[in-house]
Structure formats: structure tokens, C-alpha cells
Design a protein around this motif. Structure first.
Motif, PDB file in Angstrom:
ATOM      1  N   ASP A   1       0.852  -1.339  -0.095  1.00  0.00           N
ATOM      2  CA  ASP A   1       0.041   0.075   0.146  1.00  0.00           C
ATOM      3  C   ASP A   1       0.893   1.416   0.148  1.00  0.00           C
ATOM      4  N   ASP A   2       1.927   1.186  -0.808  1.00  0.00           N
ATOM      5  CA  ASP A   2       2.921   2.428  -0.921  1.00  0.00           C
ATOM      6  C   ASP A   2       3.435   2.968   0.450  1.00  0.00           C
ATOM      7  N   GLY A   3       3.343   1.972   1.373  1.00  0.00           N
ATOM      8  CA  GLY A   3       3.950   2.420   2.785  1.00  0.00           C
ATOM      9  C   GLY A   3       5.399   2.126   2.992  1.00  0.00           C
ATOM     10  N   GLU A   4       5.646   1.964   4.424  1.00  0.00           N
ATOM     11  CA  GLU A   4       7.115   1.762   4.736  1.00  0.00           C
ATOM     12  C   GLU A   4       7.386   0.318   4.196  1.00  0.00           C
ATOM     13  N   PRO A   5       8.701  -0.119   4.101  1.00  0.00           N
ATOM     14  CA  PRO A   5       8.873  -1.654   3.938  1.00  0.00           C
ATOM     15  C   PRO A   5       8.595  -2.494   5.184  1.00  0.00           C
ATOM     16  N   VAL A   6       7.966  -3.496   5.105  1.00  0.00           N
ATOM     17  CA  VAL A   6       7.869  -4.666   5.713  1.00  0.00           C
ATOM     18  C   VAL A   6       8.573  -5.905   5.392  1.00  0.00           C
ATOM     19  N   ILE A   7       8.829  -6.827   6.444  1.00  0.00           N
ATOM     20  CA  ILE A   7       9.300  -8.050   6.143  1.00  0.00           C
ATOM     21  C   ILE A   7       8.342  -9.204   6.345  1.00  0.00           C
ATOM     22  N   ASN A   8       8.320 -10.132   5.425  1.00  0.00           N
ATOM     23  CA  ASN A   8       7.491 -11.265   5.351  1.00  0.00           C
ATOM     24  C   ASN A   8       8.185 -12.541   4.683  1.00  0.00           C
TER      25      ASN A   8
ATOM     26  N   VAL B   1      13.211  -3.938  12.701  1.00  0.00           N
ATOM     27  CA  VAL B   1      12.319  -4.574  11.589  1.00  0.00           C
ATOM     28  C   VAL B   1      10.753  -4.549  11.779  1.00  0.00           C
ATOM     29  N   ARG B   2      10.140  -4.283  10.725  1.00  0.00           N
ATOM     30  CA  ARG B   2       8.672  -4.358  10.798  1.00  0.00           C
ATOM     31  C   ARG B   2       8.114  -5.496  10.143  1.00  0.00           C
ATOM     32  N   LEU B   3       7.580  -6.398  10.693  1.00  0.00           N
ATOM     33  CA  LEU B   3       6.759  -7.697  10.593  1.00  0.00           C
ATOM     34  C   LEU B   3       5.463  -7.300   9.536  1.00  0.00           C
ATOM     35  N   ARG B   4       5.319  -8.055   8.488  1.00  0.00           N
ATOM     36  CA  ARG B   4       3.983  -7.543   7.908  1.00  0.00           C
ATOM     37  C   ARG B   4       2.730  -8.104   8.874  1.00  0.00           C
ATOM     38  N   SER B   5       2.985  -9.053   9.507  1.00  0.00           N
ATOM     39  CA  SER B   5       1.863  -9.784  10.421  1.00  0.00           C
ATOM     40  C   SER B   5       2.511 -10.690  11.422  1.00  0.00           C
TER      41      SER B   5
END
Length: 159
Positions: A36-43, A129-133
Motif C-alpha cells: 500500500d505504498d507504505g514503509e517496507p515490511v518483512i514477510n 524490523v517491521r513484520l508484515r503480520s
């Protein structure tokens, strides 16, 4: 953006996704992606099962498209239902452990994928680190606990 199917009550149905859990040298294969054009997340390499596609084919395809690695599924780690709220259909994630080989570093990656990384569990837990979920860590923790089921429990039936 995928359109969600809704039941007659107005509640959304969960979206069926697959995720590849790959560990090598104490590190896990993950992707950094923008949603969604946001900050990068890790998955984990993950995505939706497409029409007419088996669960196994979907996880092989998604891993290749998102990382350039050819994935060899070996075991089911778990099936997870995650919802952000009561009315949110959420995601039904099928976590599949396996290994990778035959990497093509020149293969273009899916839209939204920034890069492929190999990160340890502690790195994934770090504040940076930002996790996607929460599904990302749940799959890894279950994998590390030794959760494994035969792939034969995953059935794809066509009528």
C-alpha cells in the motif's frame, strides 16, 4: 488489490495464502516488501493461491516470483487464521517448510518486493524490523519447535 468475497452477513471471508519457511545457516529467507505504498515490511515469500492452482504449486511459484529461488517443499508447518478484527476476513496462511536451490539473481522480482534477505530469528524480533503480520514469527517459531506434517495432508481436488 484483490477484491474480497463477502458472505451474506457482510463479514469478509479469509484470503487463502501460502508462505515458504526456509532456514539456512541459522537464517530465514524473507523478503522486504512495500505494501500500500507504505514503509517496507518483512514477510516470508508468500502470496495468494490462484484459481486452478494447487497449494504446493502456489508456494513454489510465489517463492520464485518474490526471491528468484527455486523452492522445494518438504513439510507442512501449520495452518493459521489471523484476523485484525471481528469483521475482518483475515488470512488463512498455509506455512510450508522446504529448501531452496538454483537461484537466479537476475530474475525480476514481483512488484512491491524491494529485496530478498536472510535474517536470524533475533534479527526478525529486533525493533528495527517491521513484520508484515504476526504470522511471520508464528511460522518461524513453530518451525523451530519442530512442527512438521506430511505434505500429503494438503489436498487439491478438482471436480
Amino acid at each position: 488489490m484483490h477484491q474480497l468475497e463477502t458472505e451474506s452477513s457482510g463479514n469478509e471471508r479469509p484470503r487463502v495464502t501460502v508462505a515458504a519457511i526456509v532456514q539456512r545457516g541459522g537464517r530465514f529467507l524473507v523478503v522486504e516488501e512495500r505494501i500500500d505504498d507504505g514503509e517496507p515490511v518483512i514477510n516470508q515469500p508468500a502470496g495468494h493461491v490462484e484459481g486452478g492452482e494447487s497449494i504446493i504449486s502456489a508456494v513454489i511459484r510465489e517463492t520464485l516470483e518474490e526471491t528468484g529461488w527455486r523452492f522445494r517443499p518438504e513439510a507442512l508447518v501449520g495452518v493459521y487464521l489471523w484476523r485484525r478484527s471481528e469483521r475482518d476476513g483475515g488470512f488463512l496462511r498455509i506455512g510450508i517448510a522446504g529448501s531452496v536451490d538454483d537461484h537466479d539473481p537476475n530474475r525480476p522480482l514481483d512488484d512491491g518486493i524491494v529485496r530478498t534477505l536472510w535474517l536470524g530469528r533475533e534479527e526478525l524480533l529486533s525493533e528495527n524490523v517491521r513484520l508484515r503480520s504476526p504470522l511471520v514469527m508464528q511460522c518461524i517459531d513453530d518451525y523451530l519447535k519442530g512442527e512438521r506434517y506430511p505434505l500429503s495432508v494438503l489436498k487439491s481436488l478438482l471436480s
